[in-house]
Design a protein around this motif. Sequence first.
Motif, mmCIF file in Angstrom:
data_model
loop_
_atom_site.group_PDB
_atom_site.id
_atom_site.type_symbol
_atom_site.label_atom_id
_atom_site.label_comp_id
_atom_site.label_asym_id
_atom_site.label_seq_id
_atom_site.Cartn_x
_atom_site.Cartn_y
_atom_site.Cartn_z
ATOM 1 N N GLY A 157 82.022 54.245 48.673
ATOM 2 C CA GLY A 157 81.542 54.333 50.040
ATOM 3 C C GLY A 157 81.955 55.613 50.731
ATOM 4 N N ARG A 164 82.796 50.457 54.503
ATOM 5 C CA ARG A 164 83.864 49.815 53.738
ATOM 6 C C ARG A 164 83.260 48.823 52.754
ATOM 7 N NH1 ARG A 164 87.201 53.653 55.095
ATOM 8 N NH2 ARG A 164 88.015 53.579 57.239
ATOM 9 N N PRO A 165 83.840 48.715 51.553
ATOM 10 C CA PRO A 165 83.348 47.724 50.587
ATOM 11 C C PRO A 165 83.480 46.304 51.122
ATOM 12 C CG PRO A 165 84.739 49.346 49.493
ATOM 13 C CD PRO A 165 84.899 49.571 50.977
ATOM 14 N N ASN A 202 78.748 48.573 50.434
ATOM 15 C CA ASN A 202 79.516 49.117 51.552
ATOM 16 C C ASN A 202 78.723 49.019 52.857
ATOM 17 O OD1 ASN A 202 81.331 50.330 49.427
ATOM 18 N ND2 ASN A 202 79.512 51.588 49.100
#
Length: 225
Positions: A84, A31-32, A10
């Motif tokens: 995340g 964010r992934p 993330n």
Amino acid sequence: MNQYQIVSINVGKPSTLYTDGQEIQTGIVKRPVHAPVHLKTLNFEGDGQADLVHHGGADKAVCVYPHDHYVYWENDLKLTLSPGAFGENLTVKGLTEDKVHIGDIFQLGEAVVQVSQPRQPCFKLAKRYGIKELPLKFQTTGFTGYYFRVLQEGIVRERDALSLLEEHPMKRSVQYANTIMHHDKKNREGIEMLLNVDALSANWRATFEKRLQGIEPDASKRLEG
């Protein structure tokens, strides 16, 4: 060789969080990413911190959080959480605070990393979820996560495993470090044991050295990230 699953990698650049009528600059929103990403000495490519005094640096290049705790927090916070969720760079399975030691060295894709200290969640985590006591809950449960320093840069992929290369001989777990830092603050023997771990981060080392001198950091100071 002990191997642990990476649930997600993330990243996120600093952004503005609007809460309680305030604007806060923070890098906690991650964010992934699904493409290969370069892990550098200070962070993953595409990642960043807004507060470079309390966040980031070589000892805190990668924030790690065990996915194992997500069920607990979903029940406690009455929320559905995605990888995340707590601003971590790596969401992992199986490598909880009681199983990982300060100084343990891992292969992470092409990179090599080392555990440097537990995480101390800051007030921005509370602001993100609107729960003032959330950082304290992290400390109380011991479900804090921890940090890696980067010993060797390299490309990391989501499918890569996190593989233990070398267990630190002193075997002082992240859980133990959390206990001495937050719950057993006057345990001089415990403090000295942790100070003898050469891989302990400079930040935690300074705090423990002050305690041995009878100097306790200002309680009003915000928690670091």
